[in-house]
Design a protein around this motif. Structure first.
Motif, PDB file in Angstrom:
ATOM      1  N   SER A   1       3.428  -9.518   3.498  1.00  8.38           N
ATOM      2  CA  SER A   1       4.087  -8.443   2.768  1.00  8.38           C
ATOM      3  C   SER A   1       3.026  -7.637   2.017  1.00  8.38           C
ATOM      4  N   VAL A   2       3.181  -6.329   2.026  1.00  6.01           N
ATOM      5  CA  VAL A   2       2.177  -5.491   1.345  1.00  6.01           C
ATOM      6  C   VAL A   2       2.150  -5.814  -0.150  1.00  6.01           C
ATOM      7  N   ALA A   3       3.309  -5.977  -0.749  1.00  2.24           N
ATOM      8  CA  ALA A   3       3.342  -6.326  -2.174  1.00  2.24           C
ATOM      9  C   ALA A   3       2.882  -7.772  -2.329  1.00  2.24           C
ATOM     10  N   SER A   4       1.886  -7.959  -3.137  1.00  2.18           N
ATOM     11  CA  SER A   4       1.294  -9.286  -3.276  1.00  2.18           C
ATOM     12  C   SER A   4       2.164 -10.175  -4.170  1.00  2.18           C
ATOM     13  N   THR A   5       2.470 -11.367  -3.699  1.00  2.00           N
ATOM     14  CA  THR A   5       3.267 -12.295  -4.521  1.00  2.00           C
ATOM     15  C   THR A   5       2.583 -13.655  -4.596  1.00  2.00           C
TER      16      THR A   5
ATOM     17  N   SER B   1      -4.745  -3.872   2.611  1.00  2.00           N
ATOM     18  CA  SER B   1      -6.068  -3.957   1.990  1.00  2.00           C
ATOM     19  C   SER B   1      -6.632  -2.551   1.851  1.00  2.00           C
ATOM     20  N   VAL B   2      -7.109  -2.277   0.647  1.00  2.00           N
ATOM     21  CA  VAL B   2      -7.478  -0.905   0.293  1.00  2.00           C
ATOM     22  C   VAL B   2      -8.990  -0.766   0.428  1.00  2.00           C
ATOM     23  N   THR B   3      -9.390  -0.298   1.601  1.00  2.00           N
ATOM     24  CA  THR B   3     -10.822  -0.238   1.892  1.00  2.00           C
ATOM     25  C   THR B   3     -11.358   1.184   1.732  1.00  2.00           C
TER      26      THR B   3
ATOM     27  N   SER C   1      -9.920 -11.123  -5.517  1.00  2.00           N
ATOM     28  CA  SER C   1      -9.341 -10.285  -4.465  1.00  2.00           C
ATOM     29  C   SER C   1      -8.623 -11.153  -3.443  1.00  2.00           C
ATOM     30  N   GLN C   2      -7.377 -10.820  -3.161  1.00  2.00           N
ATOM     31  CA  GLN C   2      -6.647 -11.532  -2.118  1.00  2.00           C
ATOM     32  C   GLN C   2      -7.306 -11.278  -0.773  1.00  2.00           C
ATOM     33  N   SER C   3      -7.429 -10.007  -0.417  1.00  2.00           N
ATOM     34  CA  SER C   3      -7.921  -9.649   0.917  1.00  2.00           C
ATOM     35  C   SER C   3      -9.417  -9.898   1.057  1.00  2.00           C
ATOM     36  N   GLY C   4     -10.133  -9.783  -0.055  1.00  2.00           N
ATOM     37  CA  GLY C   4     -11.590  -9.877   0.010  1.00  2.00           C
ATOM     38  C   GLY C   4     -12.209  -8.628   0.620  1.00  2.00           C
ATOM     39  N   GLU C   5     -11.422  -7.559   0.750  1.00  2.00           N
ATOM     40  CA  GLU C   5     -11.935  -6.350   1.393  1.00  2.00           C
ATOM     41  C   GLU C   5     -11.840  -5.124   0.491  1.00  2.00           C
ATOM     42  N   THR C   6     -11.277  -5.255  -0.702  1.00  2.00           N
ATOM     43  CA  THR C   6     -11.026  -4.079  -1.536  1.00  2.00           C
ATOM     44  C   THR C   6     -12.335  -3.386  -1.899  1.00  2.00           C
ATOM     45  N   MET C   7     -12.413  -2.118  -1.528  1.00  2.00           N
ATOM     46  CA  MET C   7     -13.697  -1.423  -1.648  1.00  2.00           C
ATOM     47  C   MET C   7     -14.179  -1.334  -3.104  1.00  2.00           C
TER      48      MET C   7
ATOM     49  N   ALA D   1       6.239  -4.817 -13.779  1.00  2.00           N
ATOM     50  CA  ALA D   1       6.417  -3.359 -13.656  1.00  2.00           C
ATOM     51  C   ALA D   1       5.799  -2.860 -12.346  1.00  2.00           C
ATOM     52  N   LEU D   2       4.623  -3.397 -12.010  1.00  2.00           N
ATOM     53  CA  LEU D   2       3.962  -2.965 -10.762  1.00  2.00           C
ATOM     54  C   LEU D   2       4.830  -3.324  -9.551  1.00  2.00           C
ATOM     55  N   LYS D   3       5.358  -4.551  -9.541  1.00  2.00           N
ATOM     56  CA  LYS D   3       6.172  -4.969  -8.391  1.00  2.00           C
ATOM     57  C   LYS D   3       7.381  -4.059  -8.254  1.00  2.00           C
ATOM     58  N   LEU D   4       8.050  -3.774  -9.389  1.00  2.00           N
ATOM     59  CA  LEU D   4       9.272  -2.967  -9.308  1.00  2.00           C
ATOM     60  C   LEU D   4       8.948  -1.574  -8.771  1.00  2.00           C
ATOM     61  N   LYS D   5       7.889  -0.954  -9.314  1.00  2.00           N
ATOM     62  CA  LYS D   5       7.643   0.422  -8.865  1.00  2.00           C
ATOM     63  C   LYS D   5       7.170   0.462  -7.419  1.00  2.00           C
ATOM     64  N   GLU D   6       6.360  -0.490  -7.002  1.00  2.00           N
ATOM     65  CA  GLU D   6       5.805  -0.337  -5.660  1.00  2.00           C
ATOM     66  C   GLU D   6       6.812  -0.594  -4.553  1.00  2.00           C
ATOM     67  N   ILE D   7       7.825  -1.418  -4.791  1.00  2.00           N
ATOM     68  CA  ILE D   7       8.754  -1.647  -3.669  1.00  2.00           C
ATOM     69  C   ILE D   7      10.123  -0.990  -3.841  1.00  2.00           C
TER      70      ILE D   7
ATOM     71  N   ALA E   1     -11.446  -6.645 -10.766  1.00  2.00           N
ATOM     72  CA  ALA E   1     -10.399  -6.734  -9.741  1.00  2.00           C
ATOM     73  C   ALA E   1      -9.539  -5.477  -9.773  1.00  2.00           C
ATOM     74  N   CYS E   2      -8.598  -5.396  -8.837  1.00  2.00           N
ATOM     75  CA  CYS E   2      -7.666  -4.254  -8.773  1.00  2.00           C
ATOM     76  C   CYS E   2      -6.227  -4.774  -8.685  1.00  2.00           C
ATOM     77  N   GLY E   3      -5.315  -3.957  -9.135  1.00  3.23           N
ATOM     78  CA  GLY E   3      -3.883  -4.188  -8.930  1.00  3.23           C
ATOM     79  C   GLY E   3      -3.423  -5.546  -9.416  1.00  3.23           C
ATOM     80  N   THR E   4      -2.710  -6.240  -8.541  1.00  2.69           N
ATOM     81  CA  THR E   4      -2.161  -7.543  -8.885  1.00  2.69           C
ATOM     82  C   THR E   4      -3.281  -8.531  -9.239  1.00  2.69           C
TER      83      THR E   4
HETATM   84  C1  F6R Z   1       0.189  -5.091  -5.391  1.00  2.00           C
HETATM   85  C2  F6R Z   1      -0.947  -5.222  -4.518  1.00  2.00           C
HETATM   86  C3  F6R Z   1      -2.202  -4.499  -4.868  1.00  2.00           C
HETATM   87  C4  F6R Z   1      -3.406  -5.430  -4.664  1.00  2.00           C
HETATM   88  C5  F6R Z   1      -4.711  -4.653  -4.863  1.00  2.00           C
HETATM   89  C6  F6R Z   1      -5.915  -5.539  -4.781  1.00  2.00           C
HETATM   90  O1  F6R Z   1       1.279  -5.792  -4.909  1.00  2.00           O
HETATM   91  O2  F6R Z   1      -0.886  -5.879  -3.535  1.00  2.00           O
HETATM   92  O3  F6R Z   1      -2.162  -4.018  -6.176  1.00  2.00           O
HETATM   93  O4  F6R Z   1      -3.316  -6.490  -5.570  1.00  2.00           O
HETATM   94  O5  F6R Z   1      -4.799  -3.633  -3.892  1.00  2.00           O
HETATM   95  O6  F6R Z   1      -5.996  -6.166  -3.553  1.00  2.00           O
HETATM   96  P1  F6R Z   1      -6.901  -7.429  -3.315  1.00  2.00           P
HETATM   97  O7  F6R Z   1      -6.386  -8.530  -4.162  1.00  2.00           O
HETATM   98  O8  F6R Z   1      -6.778  -7.702  -1.849  1.00  2.00           O
HETATM   99  O9  F6R Z   1      -8.283  -7.028  -3.725  1.00  2.00           O
END
Ligand code: F6R
Length: 608
Positions: free
Chosen positions: A399-403, A604-606, A349-355, A486-492, A301-304
């Motif tokens: 919201s871009v920041a995932s919660t 979503s980071v594609t 993955s939240q979005s299901g699209e993260t490359m 830490a990630l939440k604080l820095k990103e927003i 996985a990535c990020g959150t």
């Molecule tokens: C942080 C955040 C990102 C995502 C990451 C993975 O707030 O939103 O770190 O968690 O880009 O995204 P998903 O879960 O969509 O694969």
């Protein structure tokens, strides 16, 4: 999750309904549809994909004479996002139509029963089962729709907000809810239903908030609310709201992020829906029943989502006895990892699209490993690529920041742990049942705690507004939450923050500590407390100021204690998470940052 609008009035209903659906777009959707009665026929028009697809279909129809109608944008839960699963759904005789938001837990048993009576189903949805059940009950109520709905719902378990339309009563709509949002708009010579206020905001600001177990019947000139079970009338207050459209989309909150943090109790409830056995002691994840309990698990996985996976590792190893490796997808995909044949990959993955996560899946599949996707967005690329899919059921996250998505991932990972722990026999039935009870109690505990957590976060944000760096510390399953804080604080807020395992601090970061470098510690009443406490003493010896999430009665002297309600064992994560999220939110808001759309980030980071 889904968007709902119903209308009875004097205007052309179909354009009004479509326009209302457009205002609900922020809820996310994968298909849309409308229904209305015209020329004595109940018509349903639906289209897959964006609302423009539905509008295109409607262009070729003459739909302007109906003055009542209803519409729906779907966020898939049962069945893939294709036209046959889009709402509204008709009963098999075509006389009733339904739009539905939620999940009917016992739909399978009702479906089998109705099928035996000759009902043919055209979709994979639980909603179609419900409309057929209501139609079936009409036979016993002499065609009385109100009583048929009441009767049908007495058999239904789950969460729902529904609106029902009948060809025999073209100017009437019925609606009811349990644990899914539904509001009524009261106009002059027109009345509305909406899953959210923006659905009808341009027409009326007079709103009736419906409670669970209430059934409403509206016409253009009347509305009446009753108890769904007894049909006794219920007195309701009409509230006048002053929100503008934007505030209404955010449910009255200043930002989507705040709304989504406050949605977390519901997110936990939704994630559990249909997944706990009737007796309460077992987890049901039929989507994984055919897969043997993994002998090794590689979480990618990535990020959150990566932080959620790290937290899952602590649980899966301890309670399910499964060896787990958690991998940052962008590293995993290029590392030539050793993947033993008995391994299973769990991609989160939240979005299901993260490359990067997608590439990790392809790599694992190429090596012959089965892949489970833990996704939020139904029908997303990862959910299609994975061999097995578990949906986290958090609803659209704007919201871009995932919660709230992380909250749902934690709940799903806990369910997976209990599910595999029981299947492998590693976990005792009583322990599993106890943890499930605690998880089921969590939403209420959070609902009570969230306003207080926010107030505290607000005070702390003012105190720390000048800080330029933070060190977040946690141990055991709290360590991934320190990373997430830490990630939440820095990103927003754009304030530098580092998350560290508390015991690792002395191996380097301790050099940073001085009176201007605050530490945000997670020091709760658990087996790690004595160790975390000694790490904090090391910080204090260097004159570092400490803000600590802690519990009442613990022997901990820090400058800024933040007492959280007690939750047992790994369940504490569900309380720590909103605390770190709210702290980041209040810091960013106080500093005037663009909370929902922080600079340089995408939802979503594609790309690589
Ligand atoms: C942080 C955040 C990102 C995502 C990451 C993975 O707030 O939103 O770190 O968690 O880009 O995204 P998903 O879960 O969509 O694969």
């Amino acid at each position: 999750m889904c968007g709902i609008i119903g209308y009875c009035g004097h205007r052309p209903a179909v354009p009004l309904v479509v326009e209302g659906l457009r205002r609900l777009e922020y809820r996310g959707y994968d298909s849309a549809g409308v229904s209305f009665v015209q020329g004595g026929r109940l018509s349903v028009i639906r289209a897959e994909g964006k609302l423009s697809g539905l509008e295109k279909k409607l262009e070729s129809q003459h739909v302007f004479s109906a003055t009542s109608g209803m519409g729906h944008t779907r966020w898939a839960t049962h069945g893939p996002p294709v036209e046959k699963n889009a709402h509204p759904h008709l009963d098999h005789s075509g006389r009733l139509a339904i739009i539905h938001n939620g999940i009917i837990e016992n739909y399978q048993e009702i479906k089998t029963e109705l099928a035996q009576k000759g009902v043919e189903f055209r979709s994979d949805t639980d909603s179609e089962v419900l409309v057929n059940l209501i139609a079936h009950c009409l036979k016993d109520t002499g065609g009385d729709v109100t009583r048929a709905i009441s009767k049908a719902l007495s058999r239904v378990e789950g969460a729902y907000a529904i609106v029902v339309m009948s060809v025999d009563h073209p100017g009437t709509l019925w609606a009811t809810r349990v644990a899914s949002p539904l509001v009524m708009g009261v106009g002059t010579g027109e009345n509305f239903f909406g899953s959210d206020i923006p659905a009808f905001l341009p027409y009326t600001r007079d709103v009736v908030f419906l409670e669970d177990g209430e059934l409403v019947r509206i016409t253009a000139s009347s509305w009446e609310v009753m108890e769904t079970a007894s049909l006794k009338p219920v007195e309701k207050k009409v509230n006048h709201i002053n929100w503008d459209v934007q505030a209404a989309e955010k449910g009255g909150h200043k930002h989507f992020m705040l709304k989504e943090i406050f949605e977390q109790p519901k997110v936990i409830r939704d994630c559990l829906l249909g997944r706990i056995s009737q007796q309460g002691g077992q987890v049901r994840l039929p989507e994984l029943d055919e897969l043997p309990v993994p002998e090794r698990l590689h979480i990618v996985a990535c990020g959150t989502s990566y932080h959620a996976g790290l937290w899952g590792m602590y649980l899966l190893e301890k309670y399910a006895g499964i060896p787990v490796q958690v991998e940052i997808a962008s590293e995993f995909r290029y590392r030539d990892p050793i993947l033993p044949k008995n391994g299973v990959v769990l991609a989160i993955s939240q979005s299901g699209e993260t490359m990067d996560t997608m590439a990790g899946i392809k790599l694992a599949k190429g090596r012959g490993l089965p892949v489970i996707g833990l996704c939020n967005v139904v029908g997303s690329s990862i959910s299609r690529e994975a061999d097995y899919v578990v949906y986290s059921q958090a609803g659209p996250e704007i919201s871009v920041a995932s919660t709230k998505a992380m909250c749902s991932q934690l709940a799903a990972l806990l369910l997976l742990t209990l599910y595999w722990g029981r299947r492998s026999g590693r976990m005792a039935e009583d322990d599993c049942a106890r943890m499930l009870r605690e998880l089921q109690a969590m939403p209420q505990m959070l609902e009570e705690a969230l306003p207080g957590l926010r107030a505290k976060a607000q005070r702390l944000a003012r105190h720390y507004a000048e800080a330029t760096s933070f060190l977040y510390l946690g141990r055991g399953p709290s360590y991934p939450l320190a990373l997430e804080g830490a990630l939440k604080l820095k990103e927003i807020s754009y304030i530098h923050a580092e998350g560290y395992a508390a015991g690792e601090m002395k191996h380097g970061p301790i050099a940073l500590i001085d009176p201007h470098f605050p530490t945000f510690a997670i020091a709760l009443d658990d087996e790690f407390f004595p160790k975390v406490k000694s790490n904090l003493v090391e910080v204090q010896a260097r004159a570092g100021e400490i803000l600590a999430l802690t519990n009442e009665g613990l022997d901990l002297a820090v400058e800024q204690p933040w007492t959280l309600p007690r939750a047992s064992g790994p369940l504490a994560a569900f309380v720590i998470l909103p605390a770190v999220q709210l702290f980041a939110y209040e810091m960013a808001d106080y500093l005037g940052k663009d909370v929902d759309q922080p600079r340089n980030l995408a939802k979503s980071v594609t790309v690589e």
